[in-house]
Scaffold this active site. Structure first.
Site, PDB file in Angstrom:
ATOM      1  N   HIS A  50       0.841  -1.181   0.000  1.00  0.00           N
ATOM      2  CA  HIS A  50       0.000   0.000   0.000  1.00  0.00           C
ATOM      3  C   HIS A  50       0.889   1.248   0.000  1.00  0.00           C
ATOM      4  O   HIS A  50       2.100   1.156   0.227  1.00  0.00           O
ATOM      5  CB  HIS A  50      -0.953   0.005   1.209  1.00  0.00           C
ATOM      6  CG  HIS A  50      -0.276   0.069   2.535  1.00  0.00           C
ATOM      7  ND1 HIS A  50      -0.151  -1.016   3.379  1.00  0.00           N
ATOM      8  CD2 HIS A  50       0.336   1.096   3.174  1.00  0.00           C
ATOM      9  CE1 HIS A  50       0.493  -0.651   4.467  1.00  0.00           C
ATOM     10  NE2 HIS A  50       0.809   0.623   4.368  1.00  0.00           N
TER      11      HIS A  50
HETATM   12  P1  TYD Z   1      -1.833  -2.802   7.687  1.00  0.00           P
HETATM   13  O1  TYD Z   1      -1.375  -1.392   7.713  1.00  0.00           O
HETATM   14  O2  TYD Z   1      -2.671  -3.236   6.523  1.00  0.00           O
HETATM   15  O3  TYD Z   1      -0.582  -3.780   7.819  1.00  0.00           O
HETATM   16  P2  TYD Z   1       0.571  -4.186   6.782  1.00  0.00           P
HETATM   17  O4  TYD Z   1       0.777  -3.041   5.856  1.00  0.00           O
HETATM   18  O5  TYD Z   1       1.752  -4.478   7.616  1.00  0.00           O
HETATM   19  O6  TYD Z   1       0.171  -5.394   6.050  1.00  0.00           O
HETATM   20  O7  TYD Z   1      -2.592  -3.093   9.036  1.00  0.00           O
HETATM   21  C1  TYD Z   1      -2.974  -4.400   9.412  1.00  0.00           C
HETATM   22  C2  TYD Z   1      -4.152  -4.293  10.362  1.00  0.00           C
HETATM   23  O8  TYD Z   1      -3.786  -3.610  11.552  1.00  0.00           O
HETATM   24  C3  TYD Z   1      -5.332  -3.544   9.755  1.00  0.00           C
HETATM   25  O9  TYD Z   1      -6.520  -4.249  10.110  1.00  0.00           O
HETATM   26  C4  TYD Z   1      -5.330  -2.211  10.437  1.00  0.00           C
HETATM   27  C5  TYD Z   1      -4.630  -2.471  11.749  1.00  0.00           C
HETATM   28  N1  TYD Z   1      -3.815  -1.338  12.197  1.00  0.00           N
HETATM   29  C6  TYD Z   1      -4.203  -0.604  13.303  1.00  0.00           C
HETATM   30  O10 TYD Z   1      -5.252  -0.870  13.932  1.00  0.00           O
HETATM   31  N2  TYD Z   1      -3.417   0.428  13.728  1.00  0.00           N
HETATM   32  C7  TYD Z   1      -2.270   0.761  13.101  1.00  0.00           C
HETATM   33  O11 TYD Z   1      -1.570   1.706  13.536  1.00  0.00           O
HETATM   34  C8  TYD Z   1      -1.884   0.014  11.935  1.00  0.00           C
HETATM   35  C9  TYD Z   1      -0.621   0.344  11.176  1.00  0.00           C
HETATM   36  C10 TYD Z   1      -2.673  -1.030  11.516  1.00  0.00           C
END
Ligand code: TYD
Length: 135
Positions: A50
Site C-alpha cells: 500500500h
Molecule cells: P496494515 O497497515 O494493513 O498492515 P501491513 O501493511 O503491515 O500489512 O494493518 C494491518 C491491520 O492492523 C489492519 O486491520 C489495520 C490495523 N492497524 C491498526 O489498527 N493500527 C495501526 O496503527 C496500523 C498500522 C494497523
C-alpha cells in the site's frame, strides 16, 4: 529526483553494557511522532502493499532483518534493514512492500499521524495513476 526512502543513522550510545538508540521528533525525524507500532511478522511473510496519501514514517528494524521495497511510481528500490541503529524514512505517496522477515524480526514504525484507513491506497493501479497525475 531522489530515490524513494532515505536511510538515516540513528543516535546511538554504546558501552560495555550494550547499545541505547534514541529518536526525537523534529530532531532526528522530520515530523512530530503521533503513533508508534511494531510488526512481529511470521518468518518469510510479505506485508504492506500500500501507499499512504499523507503519512510520514520512520521504520527501524530493532531486531532481526527484513527487506523493504519502495516504489515512487517510476523507481523501485530495495532496502535491507538489519540493524537497530539505522532508520528508513518513508514519505507520502510511496508504495511499500515488506518481505523476507527473519524469524526474530521486529519492525518498529514511528508515524506522523494516528491510524486512518482513509489515508491508505491499497491498489497499485490507483497509486500509479495518482502519482502519474502529480508528476
Ligand atoms: P496494515 O497497515 O494493513 O498492515 P501491513 O501493511 O503491515 O500489512 O494493518 C494491518 C491491520 O492492523 C489492519 O486491520 C489495520 C490495523 N492497524 C491498526 O489498527 N493500527 C495501526 O496503527 C496500523 C498500522 C494497523
Amino acid at each position: 529526483m531522489s530515490a524513494p526512502g532515505q536511510l538515516i543513522p540513528l543516535r546511538s550510545s554504546e558501552d560495555a553494557r550494550g547499545k541505547l538508540v534514541s529518536v526525537e521528533a523534529l530532531r532526528d525525524v522530520p515530523f512530530a511522532i503521533e503513533r508508534v507500532y511494531y510488526i512481529v511478522a511470521h518468518e518469510g511473510a510479505a506485508r504492506g502493499f500500500h501507499a499512504h496519501k499523507t503519512l510520514e514514517q520512520l521504520m527501524i528494524c530493532v531486531s532481526g532483518s527484513c527487506r523493504i521495497i519502495l516504489d515512487d511510481g517510476s523507481r523501485r528500490v530495495h532496502h535491507a534493514l538489519d540493524r537497530p541503529d539505522q532508520g528508513l524514512i518513508v514519505g507520502p505517496m510511496i508504495w511499500r512492500e515488506m518481505h523476507e522477515f527473519s524469524k526474530d524480526c521486529v519492525l518498529l514504525v514511528l508515524a506522523s499521524a494516528p491510524y486512518d484507513e482513509e489515508d491508505y491506497i491499497r491498489d497499485y493501479e490507483t497509486f500509479a495513476t495518482e502519482v502519474g497525475k502529480a508528476a
